[in-house]
Design a protein around this motif. Structure first.
Motif, PDB file in Angstrom:
ATOM      1  N   PHE A 152     -14.090   8.271  10.099  1.00  0.00           N
ATOM      2  CA  PHE A 152     -13.419   8.141   8.895  1.00  0.00           C
ATOM      3  C   PHE A 152     -13.367   6.406   8.733  1.00  0.00           C
ATOM      4  CE2 PHE A 152      -9.659   6.315   6.673  1.00  0.00           C
ATOM      5  CZ  PHE A 152      -9.808   6.782   5.635  1.00  0.00           C
ATOM      6  N   LYS A 182     -15.069  16.132   5.586  1.00  0.00           N
ATOM      7  CA  LYS A 182     -14.061  16.352   4.592  1.00  0.00           C
ATOM      8  C   LYS A 182     -13.681  14.649   4.047  1.00  0.00           C
ATOM      9  CE  LYS A 182     -10.490  15.161   8.148  1.00  0.00           C
ATOM     10  NZ  LYS A 182     -11.214  14.734   9.215  1.00  0.00           N
ATOM     11  N   SER A 222     -12.168  12.318   0.437  1.00  0.00           N
ATOM     12  CA  SER A 222     -11.574  12.092  -1.020  1.00  0.00           C
ATOM     13  C   SER A 222     -12.234  12.793  -2.011  1.00  0.00           C
ATOM     14  CB  SER A 222     -11.134  10.614  -1.163  1.00  0.00           C
ATOM     15  OG  SER A 222     -12.332  10.016  -1.666  1.00  0.00           O
ATOM     16  N   THR A 230      -7.658  10.106  13.619  1.00  0.00           N
ATOM     17  CA  THR A 230      -6.712   9.439  12.585  1.00  0.00           C
ATOM     18  C   THR A 230      -5.424  10.478  12.724  1.00  0.00           C
ATOM     19  OG1 THR A 230      -7.453  10.630  10.915  1.00  0.00           O
ATOM     20  CG2 THR A 230      -8.474   8.581  11.006  1.00  0.00           C
ATOM     21  N   ALA A 248     -12.103   3.414   5.636  1.00  0.00           N
ATOM     22  CA  ALA A 248     -11.535   3.234   4.405  1.00  0.00           C
ATOM     23  C   ALA A 248     -12.580   3.105   3.189  1.00  0.00           C
ATOM     24  CB  ALA A 248     -10.375   2.107   4.318  1.00  0.00           C
ATOM     25  N   ARG A 285       0.803  11.396   7.335  1.00  0.00           N
ATOM     26  CA  ARG A 285       0.427  12.472   6.561  1.00  0.00           C
ATOM     27  C   ARG A 285       0.072  13.519   7.361  1.00  0.00           C
ATOM     28  NH1 ARG A 285      -3.265   9.322   2.191  1.00  0.00           N
ATOM     29  NH2 ARG A 285      -4.033   8.465   4.036  1.00  0.00           N
ATOM     30  N   THR A 329      -3.716   1.503  -3.405  1.00  0.00           N
ATOM     31  CA  THR A 329      -4.013   2.700  -2.389  1.00  0.00           C
ATOM     32  C   THR A 329      -5.506   3.339  -2.560  1.00  0.00           C
ATOM     33  OG1 THR A 329      -3.325   5.049  -1.900  1.00  0.00           O
ATOM     34  CG2 THR A 329      -3.325   4.305  -4.122  1.00  0.00           C
ATOM     35  N   GLY A 330      -5.904   3.784  -1.341  1.00  0.00           N
ATOM     36  CA  GLY A 330      -7.334   4.169  -1.559  1.00  0.00           C
ATOM     37  C   GLY A 330      -7.377   5.637  -1.905  1.00  0.00           C
ATOM     38  N   ASP A 331      -6.126   6.261  -2.271  1.00  0.00           N
ATOM     39  CA  ASP A 331      -6.042   7.568  -2.644  1.00  0.00           C
ATOM     40  C   ASP A 331      -6.353   7.969  -4.021  1.00  0.00           C
ATOM     41  OD1 ASP A 331      -5.350  10.306  -2.459  1.00  0.00           O
ATOM     42  OD2 ASP A 331      -3.583   9.729  -1.048  1.00  0.00           O
ATOM     43  N   ASP A 335     -12.022  13.500  14.815  1.00  0.00           N
ATOM     44  CA  ASP A 335     -11.065  12.425  14.054  1.00  0.00           C
ATOM     45  C   ASP A 335      -9.764  12.242  14.476  1.00  0.00           C
ATOM     46  OD1 ASP A 335      -9.831  11.275  11.982  1.00  0.00           O
ATOM     47  OD2 ASP A 335     -10.278  12.738  10.461  1.00  0.00           O
ATOM     48  N   ASP A 348       0.774  -1.396   0.107  1.00  0.00           N
ATOM     49  CA  ASP A 348       0.028   0.079  -0.225  1.00  0.00           C
ATOM     50  C   ASP A 348       1.041   1.477  -0.146  1.00  0.00           C
ATOM     51  OD1 ASP A 348       0.855  -0.117   2.495  1.00  0.00           O
ATOM     52  OD2 ASP A 348      -1.332   0.359   3.436  1.00  0.00           O
ATOM     53  N   LYS A 349       0.271   2.288  -0.286  1.00  0.00           N
ATOM     54  CA  LYS A 349       0.936   3.558  -0.399  1.00  0.00           C
ATOM     55  C   LYS A 349       1.403   4.198   0.825  1.00  0.00           C
ATOM     56  CE  LYS A 349      -1.225   7.545  -1.542  1.00  0.00           C
ATOM     57  NZ  LYS A 349      -1.014   8.421  -0.721  1.00  0.00           N
ATOM     58  N   THR A 350       0.264   4.715   1.672  1.00  0.00           N
ATOM     59  CA  THR A 350       0.437   5.071   2.774  1.00  0.00           C
ATOM     60  C   THR A 350       1.269   4.516   3.844  1.00  0.00           C
ATOM     61  OG1 THR A 350      -1.442   6.473   2.151  1.00  0.00           O
ATOM     62  CG2 THR A 350      -0.456   6.918   4.437  1.00  0.00           C
ATOM     63  N   LEU A 389      -7.720  16.550   0.490  1.00  0.00           N
ATOM     64  CA  LEU A 389      -9.132  16.135   1.114  1.00  0.00           C
ATOM     65  C   LEU A 389     -10.046  17.539   0.843  1.00  0.00           C
ATOM     66  CD1 LEU A 389      -8.282  14.755   4.682  1.00  0.00           C
ATOM     67  CD2 LEU A 389      -8.785  13.272   2.709  1.00  0.00           C
ATOM     68  N   SER A 395     -15.061  11.787   6.639  1.00  0.00           N
ATOM     69  CA  SER A 395     -15.432  11.939   8.098  1.00  0.00           C
ATOM     70  C   SER A 395     -15.899  13.463   8.322  1.00  0.00           C
ATOM     71  CB  SER A 395     -13.931  11.642   8.847  1.00  0.00           C
ATOM     72  OG  SER A 395     -13.040  12.707   8.431  1.00  0.00           O
TER      73      SER A 395
HETATM   74  N1  LIG Z   1      -9.319  11.119   8.304  1.00  0.00           N
HETATM   75  C1  LIG Z   1      -9.863  11.173   7.151  1.00  0.00           C
HETATM   76  N2  LIG Z   1     -10.906  11.614   6.949  1.00  0.00           N
HETATM   77  C2  LIG Z   1     -11.455  11.929   5.577  1.00  0.00           C
HETATM   78  N3  LIG Z   1     -11.168  11.304   4.732  1.00  0.00           N
HETATM   79  C3  LIG Z   1      -9.641  10.604   4.698  1.00  0.00           C
HETATM   80  C4  LIG Z   1      -9.165  10.450   6.080  1.00  0.00           C
HETATM   81  N4  LIG Z   1      -8.055   9.685   5.874  1.00  0.00           N
HETATM   82  C5  LIG Z   1      -8.017   9.547   4.632  1.00  0.00           C
HETATM   83  N5  LIG Z   1      -8.832  10.208   3.938  1.00  0.00           N
HETATM   84  C6  LIG Z   1      -9.326   9.836   2.551  1.00  0.00           C
HETATM   85  O1  LIG Z   1      -9.541   8.447   2.426  1.00  0.00           O
HETATM   86  C7  LIG Z   1      -8.471   8.033   1.246  1.00  0.00           C
HETATM   87  C8  LIG Z   1      -8.613   6.595   1.384  1.00  0.00           C
HETATM   88  O2  LIG Z   1      -7.816   6.352   2.574  1.00  0.00           O
HETATM   89  P1  LIG Z   1      -7.014   4.792   3.019  1.00  0.00           P
HETATM   90  O3  LIG Z   1      -6.393   5.169   4.433  1.00  0.00           O
HETATM   91  O4  LIG Z   1      -8.022   4.003   2.749  1.00  0.00           O
HETATM   92  O5  LIG Z   1      -6.041   4.800   1.994  1.00  0.00           O
HETATM   93  P2  LIG Z   1      -4.745   5.603   1.747  1.00  0.00           P
HETATM   94  O6  LIG Z   1      -4.234   5.963   3.331  1.00  0.00           O
HETATM   95  O7  LIG Z   1      -4.912   6.856   0.989  1.00  0.00           O
HETATM   96  O8  LIG Z   1      -3.824   4.607   0.920  1.00  0.00           O
HETATM   97  P3  LIG Z   1      -3.264   3.288   1.495  1.00  0.00           P
HETATM   98  O9  LIG Z   1      -4.283   2.284   1.130  1.00  0.00           O
HETATM   99  O10 LIG Z   1      -1.981   3.437   0.701  1.00  0.00           O
HETATM  100  O11 LIG Z   1      -2.825   3.388   2.933  1.00  0.00           O
HETATM  101  C9  LIG Z   1      -7.400   8.714   1.656  1.00  0.00           C
HETATM  102  O12 LIG Z   1      -6.791   8.849   0.128  1.00  0.00           O
HETATM  103  C10 LIG Z   1      -7.995  10.217   1.692  1.00  0.00           C
HETATM  104  O13 LIG Z   1      -8.433  10.853   0.571  1.00  0.00           O
END
Ligand SMILES: Nc1ncnc2c1ncn2[C@@H]1O[C@H](COP(=O)(O)OP(=O)(O)OP(=O)(O)O)[C@@H](O)[C@H]1O
Ligand SMILES: [K+]
Ligand SMILES: [Mg+2]
Length: 679
Positions: free
Chosen positions: A375, A394, A396, A345, A377, A316, A470-472, A343, A306-308, A430, A382
């Motif tokens: 939040f 806020k 993606s 995270t 995935a 981040r 990634t979810g991004d 939040d 995964d990316k992050t 975001l 969130s």
């Molecule tokens: N705390 C948050 N509140 C709202 N949206 C968020 C939050 N954190 C992440 N996101 C959004 O949700 C998306 C998906 O998050 P997720 O953690 O599933 O994947 P990622 O961290 O981007 O990638 P990876 O899978 O590589 O960890 C992020 O790319 C971002 O756009």
């Protein structure tokens, strides 16, 4: 790469213990598990009998000394093989002992149903019990934090001295028995019964108590046994043939010949190679649940990352708030703050920090009656539903767009451009919305870990395909993928996409590795051929995976693959060497034995050994000595350079095949020269 828990490779204690164990392993009831060496041991008993009753075994009384000498060399051969295995096992045991010291009986503060606290022994805790752990307490059992947050010293298990923060909810809620609370207090629900804890399982694995032969090892053993049976038949038919041409060959000589021909070198080193491979993984602070897992790592075709947090540092941090659609910067900053108040995270916390630093301030009563939308995935959003009906979110780009459009709102024209700008920097945008109105964008900054490009290049050289999932959003994903040098990427993926990608790759006959830490990674970790869970992750992830990284470094999968490859290569190289050796020995000694009586064979006697007896002795001594000589290679593993499987094969055939053919000629000739000087 950090290797904190380095345990001495070869302490005096380990060697002494191994010497003792090599004698204990002589017990035929244990020996038969190593069929090749078992044949040598049985041969030794026969030559022993031939020493005592020579005439029954085709020898004369003149040959008693020779028979005794052969018996002794065979004894030493078996001992050397046992020593190799015992040495490998000994190192695992030494590591297990360090872990066992962690496993002390402690007192636990059991919270009873009426809320009162009762002191009980940690061994009396059961699954489901809730205990209170305060600063200074040792956590009495594995469990999940159900209330509170604490700094925990996990050095007993991980060797890492910096404390980690663990808190209820989310992916960092699991705690391990034996670790220590440094500050604050938590309520922990026990998740395992006595004897099944993570530490218990780790000790068992490292100790090798549960060590089973891997499928590869079983297959190779079958080949070695077949070869042994073939040579037993060959040697047995040699006897009547020799008689026919009036050559007298004693049982002792036949056994000596047999032992020279069967694959004793690899037979003696095989299990040591496997144990040492697992040991190398442990030394990297990764606990492998089976030898099979380590070997699978050596055959991986596809790696999912995964990316992050894996390719990037993953902390981040909010770097800026950018208004769109004619809104003011203060407005985005304020609503970014509101959306993140609850939040927890790392992203959410960094947004609160930055917004406050930029002067935004939330009203004291803003959270009163507000509903928290956490939040996930899955939703990638969130925020809060405020008491006055205002909805703040806020999330993606794709999800917010979907959300705003479903509420009849409009997407400001300049949004796309801002999102692209952030994405092209490799950042995560975001989007902040109030009701159905897009206010602006939060720029979350992340940095690619240094040296990633080099590592992915190595993986490519090994023939491994890397997929970043990634979810991004696709643009951020593309930027990071290009910068890091991964082969493919999948963006906007949901947790279940991981398992689907793995299944798809496996359906194409590929072996897949992945790392993960969350509960939602658990199914994919179980599905992958090599699943490496982070120690910082949830119990579910750790249980599903077949390896756990105590340092919680997701990129370590790269090292694990290299160690796996090295294990497979070492086994292949030493097998090649062993068999090439046996072939060479055959040509070295057979002419010497027969040419005495059959002058026509003399042309084949290229080695010109001093006498047939000395030829046999030299070959047998060489056969024994080569085992300890190769122990360091079996333990350390052959040198591994990332290259394609074909190039590796050619290289190893050259070094170990050719080397294996030549070595006996040189070795036997040398030993023969020494022997002829003595006798
Ligand atoms: N705390 C948050 N509140 C709202 N949206 C968020 C939050 N954190 C992440 N996101 C959004 O949700 C998306 C998906 O998050 P997720 O953690 O599933 O994947 P990622 O961290 O981007 O990638 P990876 O899978 O590589 O960890 C992020 O790319 C971002 O756009
Ligand atoms: K041999
Ligand atoms: Mg993530």
């Amino acid at each position: 790469m950090k290797r904190k828990k380095e345990i001495k490779t070869m302490s005096r204690e380990i060697v002494l213990g191994a010497i003792k164990n090599s004698f204990l392993k002589l017990n035929p009831l244990k020996m038969y598990k190593n069929p090749v060496m078992f044949v040598v041991e049985v041969g030794m008993f026969i030559t022993l009998l031939a020493t005592i009753f020579p005439t029954y075994f085709g020898s004369t009384y003149d040959e008693v000394g020779y028979n005794a000498l052969i018996t002794f060399i065979l004894f030493v051969t078996v001992l050397f093989a046992n020593f190799a295995e015992a040495l490998a096992e000994g190192r695992g045991k030494a590591q297990a002992d360090t872990l066992k010291k962690t496993k002390k009986e402690t007192m636990a503060k059991l919270i009873k149903s009426d809320g009162s606290i009762k002191m009980v022994k940690s061994s009396e805790l059961k699954k489901g019990d809730i205990v209170l752990c305060e600063a200074g307490d040792i956590i009495p059992a594995d469990g999940e934090i159900i209330e509170g947050l604490a700094a925990i010293d996990e050095s007993a298990i991980t060797g890492e001295s910096a404390p980690v923060i663990k808190e209820a909810g989310g992916d960092f809620s699991s705690v391990t028995g034996g670790t220590k609370v440094i500050s604050d207090s938590i309520k922990v629900q026990v998740t395992v019964d006595e004897g099944e804890s993570f530490l218990d399982r780790m000790i068992k694995m490292v100790e090798g108590a549960k060590r089973q032969k891997s499928p590869n090892e079983i297959a190779l053993t079958t080949v070695l046994v077949s070869l042994t049976i073939i040579f037993i038949i060959v040697v047995m038919t040699l006897y009547p043939m020799a008689k026919f041409v009036h050559v007298r060959i004693s049982a002792t000589t036949l056994i000596a010949l047999l032992v020279c021909l069967i694959p004793t070198t690899i037979g003696g080193l095989l299990s040591a190679i496997g144990i040492a491979g697992m040991d190398r993984v442990t030394r990297f602070n990764v606990i492998a649940m089976s030898g099979k897992a380590v070997e699978a790592a050596g055959d991986i075709d596809t790696m999912l990352l995964d990316k992050t947090g894996t390719i990037t540092f993953g902390n981040r941090l909010a770097a800026d708030f950018i208004p769109v659609g004619g809104h003011k910067k203060e407005e985005v900053t304020y609503y970014a703050l509101i959306s993140s108040l609850k939040d927890l995270t790392p992203e959410g916390r960094s947004i609160v920090d930055l917004a406050k630093k930029m002067g935004a301030k939330a009203e004291d009563d803003i959270l009163e009656g507000a509903e928290v939308v956490e939040f996930t995935a899955e939703t990638r959003m969130s925020g809060l539903n405020l008491k006055d009906g205002t909805i703040v979110r806020k999330g993606s780009y794709d999800k917010i767009k979907e959300y705003v459009e479903s509420k009849g709102g409009e997407i400001p024209e300049d949004l796309q451009e801002v999102v692209e700008r952030i994405s092209l920097l490799g950042g995560t945008p975001l989007i902040v919305v109030k009701n159905n109105e897009v206010l602006g964008v939060i720029y979350l900054k992340d940095t690619i870990k240094p040296g990633m490009k080099e590592r992915f290049k190595q993986l490519r050289a090994m023939g491994i395909k890397t997929i970043m999932i990634t979810g991004d959003n696709p643009l951020t994903a593309k930027t990071i993928a290009e910068e890091a040098g991964v082969d493919e990427f999948i963006a906007e993926s949901k947790p279940e996409d991981k398992i689907n990608v793995i299944k798809k790759e496996q359906a194409l006959g590929r072996l897949v590795a992945m790392t993960g830490d969350g509960t939602n990674d658990a199914p994919a970790l179980a599905q992958a051929d090599v699943g490496l869970a982070m120690n910082s992750g949830t119990m579910a992830a750790k249980e599903a995976a077949n390896m756990v990284d105590l340092d919680s470094d997701p990129t370590k999968i790269i090292e694990v693959v290299a160690i796996g490859k090295q294990l497979l290569m070492t086994r292949g190289a030493l097998t090649t060497f062993s068999i090439a050796n046996d072939v060479a020995k055959y040509f070295a000694i057979l002419p010497a034995i027969i040419s005495g009586t059959l002058p026509s064979i003399r042309v084949l006697d290229i080695m010109k050994l001093s006498s047939p007896t000395n030829a046999i002795l030299s070959a047998l001594i060489f056969n024994a000595i080569i085992i300890p000589v190769l122990i360091p290679i079996a333990m350390r593993g052959v040198k591994y350079k990332p290259m394609s499987a074909n190039a590796l094969l050619t290289r190893n055939l050259l070094i170990y095949g050719l080397g294996g053919l030549i070595a006996p000629f040189v070795g036997i000739k040398l030993i023969d020269m020494i022997i002829s000087l003595i006798f």
